[in-house]
Design an enzyme around this catalytic site. Structure first.
Site, PDB file in Angstrom:
ATOM      1  N   ASP A 204       2.385   2.372   2.067  1.00 53.05           N
ATOM      2  CA  ASP A 204       1.017   1.968   2.392  1.00 53.05           C
ATOM      3  C   ASP A 204       0.299   1.314   1.237  1.00 53.05           C
ATOM      4  OD1 ASP A 204       0.729   4.380   0.791  1.00 53.05           O
ATOM      5  OD2 ASP A 204      -1.366   4.360   1.421  1.00 53.05           O
TER       6      ASP A 204
ATOM      7  N   ASP B  77       8.896   4.198  -8.795  1.00 56.02           N
ATOM      8  CA  ASP B  77       8.154   3.174  -9.533  1.00 56.02           C
ATOM      9  C   ASP B  77       8.199   3.545 -11.019  1.00 56.02           C
ATOM     10  OD1 ASP B  77       6.354   1.165 -10.196  1.00 56.02           O
ATOM     11  OD2 ASP B  77       4.612   2.163  -9.371  1.00 56.02           O
TER      12      ASP B  77
HETATM   13  P1  IMP Z   1       5.885   6.778  -9.429  1.00 56.21           P
HETATM   14  O1  IMP Z   1       5.481   8.186  -9.775  1.00 56.21           O
HETATM   15  O2  IMP Z   1       5.151   5.763 -10.271  1.00 56.21           O
HETATM   16  O3  IMP Z   1       7.378   6.541  -9.442  1.00 56.21           O
HETATM   17  O4  IMP Z   1       5.287   6.479  -8.005  1.00 56.21           O
HETATM   18  C1  IMP Z   1       5.834   6.881  -6.861  1.00 56.21           C
HETATM   19  C2  IMP Z   1       4.855   6.775  -5.721  1.00 56.21           C
HETATM   20  O5  IMP Z   1       3.878   5.718  -5.910  1.00 56.21           O
HETATM   21  C3  IMP Z   1       5.606   6.397  -4.474  1.00 56.21           C
HETATM   22  O6  IMP Z   1       6.086   7.547  -3.809  1.00 56.21           O
HETATM   23  C4  IMP Z   1       4.566   5.656  -3.685  1.00 56.21           C
HETATM   24  O7  IMP Z   1       3.780   6.560  -2.952  1.00 56.21           O
HETATM   25  C5  IMP Z   1       3.697   4.989  -4.714  1.00 56.21           C
HETATM   26  N1  IMP Z   1       4.083   3.575  -4.946  1.00 56.21           N
HETATM   27  C6  IMP Z   1       4.627   3.044  -6.051  1.00 56.21           C
HETATM   28  N2  IMP Z   1       4.851   1.725  -5.897  1.00 56.21           N
HETATM   29  C7  IMP Z   1       4.463   1.422  -4.646  1.00 56.21           C
HETATM   30  C8  IMP Z   1       4.467   0.195  -3.870  1.00 56.21           C
HETATM   31  O8  IMP Z   1       4.882  -0.900  -4.297  1.00 56.21           O
HETATM   32  N3  IMP Z   1       3.963   0.296  -2.605  1.00 56.21           N
HETATM   33  C9  IMP Z   1       3.495   1.458  -2.065  1.00 56.21           C
HETATM   34  N4  IMP Z   1       3.495   2.614  -2.746  1.00 56.21           N
HETATM   35  C10 IMP Z   1       3.957   2.595  -4.032  1.00 56.21           C
END
Ligand code: IMP
Length: 189
Positions: free
Chosen positions: A170, A114
């Site tokens: 989730d 994300d």
């Molecule tokens: P980042 O550090 O923002 O890249 O977030 C990664 C983590 O956020 C992922 O491993 C997920 O656990 C959670 N996450 C981000 N977007 C989503 C989504 O659309 N649905 C569910 N979990 C998400």
């Protein structure tokens, strides 16, 4: 007990708050291609696949079975602080590896990238432990929201900036058991 209660559906999989994005069949077809690519690229290297809990567990269990080479698996759990739909960028290892990874070829298995904050932290952490190489396989890429550059070596699908659930992903620990991936229309419903 009234007989009308029998008609109340308890189905989670057909919940009207979910808008299907990728079917179970689409996911399996893409994973078979990813698995073949990984097997071809790693060949005899005996990579160690590190599964990031909990979200990647279902993806990993299917992906592993389509990678027809000698490999090992380990698990890590990372917690990132923030609300249930947005990460804050503050990352902590909740469950660490049980083995040293010095000299190993590492393939991290993640559900979704994300902002990239979690993965950029984790990839740097694994490099610092002396791994020979660290690559990433992610099922989903929410590219529009990227804050930190993360190179995804094996990607399932790019998705729009929507909160998605199912197939391991989730919302507040719910929906991980959906066999497909869906957009959660209203997190407050
Ligand atoms: P980042 O550090 O923002 O890249 O977030 C990664 C983590 O956020 C992922 O491993 C997920 O656990 C959670 N996450 C981000 N977007 C989503 C989504 O659309 N649905 C569910 N979990 C998400």
């Amino acid at each position: 007990m009234s007989t009308s209660s029998a008609s109340i559906t308890t189905s989670e999989f057909t919940n009207p708050n979910l808008e299907p994005l990728f079917s179970a069949e689409q996911i399996q077809a893409r994973i078979a291609q990813m698995g073949a690519e990984i097997a071809r690229d790693y060949g005899a290297k005996n990579p160690l696949l590190i599964v990031v809990l909990k979200g990647a567990c279902i993806f990993a269990s299917d992906l592993l079975r389509s990678v027809d080479i000698k490999l090992g698996i380990e698990f890590m759990a990372i917690s990132s602080y923030g609300s249930s739909t947005r990460t804050s960028g503050e990352v902590r290892i909740v469950k660490d590896l049980d083995v040293p990874i010095e000299g190993r070829d590492i393939l991290v298995i993640e559900d979704i990238v994300d902002t990239g904050l979690t993965l950029s932290y984790l990839m740097a952490n694994l490099h610092a432990r002396g791994a020979a190489s660290v690559q990433l396989a992610a099922l989903l890429d929410k590219h529009e929201r990227r804050q930190r550059e993360v190179s995804i070596d094996y990607l399932g699908f790019t998705i729009p900036d929507e909160f998605v659930v199912g197939y391991g992903l989730d919302f507040a620990e719910r929906y991980r058991n959906l066999p497909y991936i869906a957009i959660l229309k209203d997190p407050n419903a």
